[in-house]
Design a protein around this motif. Sequence first.
Motif, PDB file in Angstrom:
ATOM      1  N   ASP A 239      30.131  29.166 -24.272  1.00 43.87           N
ATOM      2  CA  ASP A 239      31.182  29.107 -23.450  1.00 43.87           C
ATOM      3  C   ASP A 239      31.472  27.468 -22.957  1.00 43.87           C
ATOM      4  O   ASP A 239      32.771  27.111 -22.716  1.00 43.87           O
ATOM      5  N   GLN A 240      30.279  26.843 -22.877  1.00 44.03           N
ATOM      6  CA  GLN A 240      30.442  25.138 -22.752  1.00 44.03           C
ATOM      7  C   GLN A 240      31.281  24.533 -23.956  1.00 44.03           C
ATOM      8  O   GLN A 240      31.947  23.534 -23.515  1.00 44.03           O
TER       9      GLN A 240
ATOM     10  N   PRO B 168      15.988  16.802 -38.680  1.00 45.44           N
ATOM     11  CA  PRO B 168      16.332  16.536 -37.236  1.00 45.44           C
ATOM     12  C   PRO B 168      17.576  16.794 -36.994  1.00 45.44           C
ATOM     13  O   PRO B 168      18.654  16.406 -37.778  1.00 45.44           O
ATOM     14  N   TYR B 169      17.865  17.162 -35.913  1.00 45.48           N
ATOM     15  CA  TYR B 169      19.403  17.507 -35.306  1.00 45.48           C
ATOM     16  C   TYR B 169      19.322  16.533 -34.026  1.00 45.48           C
ATOM     17  O   TYR B 169      18.297  16.115 -33.295  1.00 45.48           O
ATOM     18  N   PHE B 170      20.571  16.307 -33.556  1.00 43.23           N
ATOM     19  CA  PHE B 170      20.657  15.795 -31.983  1.00 43.23           C
ATOM     20  C   PHE B 170      20.361  16.858 -31.355  1.00 43.23           C
ATOM     21  O   PHE B 170      20.631  18.174 -31.376  1.00 43.23           O
ATOM     22  N   TYR B 171      19.376  16.532 -30.366  1.00 45.40           N
ATOM     23  CA  TYR B 171      18.883  17.446 -29.187  1.00 45.40           C
ATOM     24  C   TYR B 171      19.595  17.190 -28.136  1.00 45.40           C
ATOM     25  O   TYR B 171      19.767  16.068 -27.544  1.00 45.40           O
ATOM     26  N   ILE B 172      20.311  18.208 -27.452  1.00 49.15           N
ATOM     27  CA  ILE B 172      21.192  17.990 -26.615  1.00 49.15           C
ATOM     28  C   ILE B 172      20.544  18.686 -25.212  1.00 49.15           C
ATOM     29  O   ILE B 172      20.666  19.876 -24.964  1.00 49.15           O
ATOM     30  N   GLU B 173      20.222  17.919 -24.309  1.00 54.60           N
ATOM     31  CA  GLU B 173      19.668  18.299 -23.029  1.00 54.60           C
ATOM     32  C   GLU B 173      20.585  18.730 -21.939  1.00 54.60           C
ATOM     33  O   GLU B 173      20.609  19.741 -21.324  1.00 54.60           O
ATOM     34  N   ASP B 174      21.598  17.777 -21.661  1.00 52.63           N
ATOM     35  CA  ASP B 174      22.578  17.924 -20.781  1.00 52.63           C
ATOM     36  C   ASP B 174      23.669  18.981 -21.322  1.00 52.63           C
ATOM     37  O   ASP B 174      24.697  18.648 -21.958  1.00 52.63           O
ATOM     38  N   VAL B 175      23.481  20.284 -20.907  1.00 49.19           N
ATOM     39  CA  VAL B 175      24.304  21.422 -21.335  1.00 49.19           C
ATOM     40  C   VAL B 175      25.414  21.758 -20.255  1.00 49.19           C
ATOM     41  O   VAL B 175      25.913  23.031 -20.508  1.00 49.19           O
ATOM     42  N   ASP B 176      25.356  20.997 -19.233  1.00 49.99           N
ATOM     43  CA  ASP B 176      26.202  21.517 -18.155  1.00 49.99           C
ATOM     44  C   ASP B 176      27.552  20.884 -18.101  1.00 49.99           C
ATOM     45  O   ASP B 176      28.249  21.284 -17.026  1.00 49.99           O
ATOM     46  N   ASP B 177      27.572  19.927 -18.895  1.00 51.42           N
ATOM     47  CA  ASP B 177      28.853  19.176 -18.809  1.00 51.42           C
ATOM     48  C   ASP B 177      29.781  19.834 -19.984  1.00 51.42           C
ATOM     49  O   ASP B 177      29.945  19.345 -20.974  1.00 51.42           O
ATOM     50  N   ARG B 178      30.980  20.627 -19.628  1.00 54.47           N
ATOM     51  CA  ARG B 178      31.541  21.417 -20.416  1.00 54.47           C
ATOM     52  C   ARG B 178      32.506  20.136 -21.293  1.00 54.47           C
ATOM     53  O   ARG B 178      32.575  20.194 -22.725  1.00 54.47           O
TER      54      ARG B 178
END
Length: 107
Positions: A13-14, A73-83
């Motif tokens: 959804d994001q 390795p992949y980019f790890y995305i910690e900030d998943v709340d910014d659509r």
Amino acid sequence: MASNPDFVQYIVDQCGGAGEVSFRKMFGDYCLYCAGKPFGLVSDNGFYVKPTGAGRKLLRCDDMRPPYEGAKPYFYIEDVDDRDYLSALVRATCSELPAPKPKKMKA
């Protein structure tokens, strides 16, 4: 540890502002697709995006990790709340990924 299906749906959804985002369960984790292009993974309730030059330019934190043991390795995305951020990142990433191969017809 498998990922929570609710978390996977939240990530889908994001990222939805990037286009038609879908997922497929694979070995307890999930592969994410945008317009048929596999762009990322959800593994152990973490969000990972394929590394591309365009994606790297948009990263807020250049954190590369393998999503599972033995993976690249992949980019790890910690900030998943910014659509808006996630949608822009997915669009940029997919712009550098090859088109999906056409499926072969079964005889």
